[in-house]
Design a protein around this motif. Sequence first.
Motif, PDB file in Angstrom:
ATOM      1  N   GLN A 104       0.832  -1.207   0.000  1.00  0.00           N
ATOM      2  CA  GLN A 104       0.000   0.000   0.000  1.00  0.00           C
ATOM      3  C   GLN A 104       0.868   1.259   0.000  1.00  0.00           C
ATOM      4  O   GLN A 104       0.534   2.258  -0.641  1.00  0.00           O
ATOM      5  CB  GLN A 104      -0.944  -0.008   1.212  1.00  0.00           C
ATOM      6  CG  GLN A 104      -2.016  -1.072   1.139  1.00  0.00           C
ATOM      7  CD  GLN A 104      -2.824  -0.992  -0.145  1.00  0.00           C
ATOM      8  OE1 GLN A 104      -3.226   0.089  -0.576  1.00  0.00           O
ATOM      9  NE2 GLN A 104      -3.063  -2.141  -0.772  1.00  0.00           N
ATOM     10  N   LEU A 107       2.137   1.594  -3.546  1.00  0.00           N
ATOM     11  CA  LEU A 107       1.085   2.086  -4.439  1.00  0.00           C
ATOM     12  C   LEU A 107       0.837   3.573  -4.231  1.00  0.00           C
ATOM     13  O   LEU A 107       0.669   4.327  -5.195  1.00  0.00           O
ATOM     14  CB  LEU A 107      -0.198   1.287  -4.210  1.00  0.00           C
ATOM     15  CG  LEU A 107      -0.151  -0.189  -4.625  1.00  0.00           C
ATOM     16  CD1 LEU A 107      -1.368  -0.935  -4.081  1.00  0.00           C
ATOM     17  CD2 LEU A 107      -0.088  -0.322  -6.139  1.00  0.00           C
ATOM     18  N   GLN A 111       1.403   6.409  -7.054  1.00  0.00           N
ATOM     19  CA  GLN A 111       0.269   7.207  -7.500  1.00  0.00           C
ATOM     20  C   GLN A 111       0.541   8.698  -7.328  1.00  0.00           C
ATOM     21  O   GLN A 111       0.148   9.518  -8.171  1.00  0.00           O
ATOM     22  CB  GLN A 111      -0.984   6.826  -6.724  1.00  0.00           C
ATOM     23  CG  GLN A 111      -2.266   7.412  -7.312  1.00  0.00           C
ATOM     24  CD  GLN A 111      -2.542   6.867  -8.709  1.00  0.00           C
ATOM     25  OE1 GLN A 111      -2.742   5.669  -8.880  1.00  0.00           O
ATOM     26  NE2 GLN A 111      -2.549   7.747  -9.710  1.00  0.00           N
ATOM     27  N   THR A 131      -4.411  -0.542  -8.255  1.00  0.00           N
ATOM     28  CA  THR A 131      -3.987  -1.545  -7.275  1.00  0.00           C
ATOM     29  C   THR A 131      -2.896  -2.448  -7.841  1.00  0.00           C
ATOM     30  O   THR A 131      -2.640  -3.520  -7.306  1.00  0.00           O
ATOM     31  CB  THR A 131      -5.184  -2.398  -6.842  1.00  0.00           C
ATOM     32  OG1 THR A 131      -5.739  -3.056  -7.991  1.00  0.00           O
ATOM     33  CG2 THR A 131      -6.258  -1.544  -6.179  1.00  0.00           C
ATOM     34  N   SER A 132      -2.248  -2.027  -8.906  1.00  0.00           N
ATOM     35  CA  SER A 132      -1.255  -2.859  -9.568  1.00  0.00           C
ATOM     36  C   SER A 132       0.151  -2.579  -9.035  1.00  0.00           C
ATOM     37  O   SER A 132       0.722  -1.511  -9.271  1.00  0.00           O
ATOM     38  CB  SER A 132      -1.271  -2.617 -11.084  1.00  0.00           C
ATOM     39  OG  SER A 132      -0.182  -3.266 -11.706  1.00  0.00           O
TER      40      SER A 132
END
Length: 220
Positions: A104, A107, A111, A131-132
Amino acid sequence: MSDAAQPTAAEVRAAADAVKAAIDHHLAAVERRSGDDDPAVYDAFNALAAAAEAYDELLYDRHDEVTPFEIPGEQDALPPYNGPDEPHALSVLIRRDYAVVEPQRLLAQAQRLADADPDEREDAGAAVVGTSVHAALGVLFGEYEADEIASRHTEFGLEEGDSTLWVAAADELPEPGEWLAAPFDDADPQLVVCRFDVSAVFDDDDELDDDAEGPGHPAG
């Protein structure tokens, strides 16, 4: 191992005698060494390591006992240097392993980078990361140099594994693009001037510093 396949006591004793002889041979080679790259010392070192490993295996098979010897594997040693005496070029080969321990965090960081560059995000499609983890790694390593990721890996939810750096000599630089299709296929251990390893296996060595960096291995 079955009883029939176990080594005999005589075989274990012979292996122990071989270790003693190899120790004497290694010491004699060291005492007579002609320089840092004396091949006789290298050969005696390998013979001692092989004798110790054979004894360790036989001792365990026969008596279920081990030795205090730490036998270096092939990956821990370099063959004798066989490159140019005066290199005019060099290649630095680096491998660093990471575990994704906080996906997380990875990610979110990726992002954030994607959101900071909306033009690039538009070119890549609406869901750059989502979520990749695969996409997040692509964004992260596309933005930062590998050395910066190494120094900030915890920020990106990564945990360091083993790493190694090889410095290999060459007579001249390859032609542009020559090795891009297979960048590591031509890595020749005999051209390695030195290597530096980092691994958790060094943590118990009191002589190493806190980052568990192993000593550089000069080509011998």
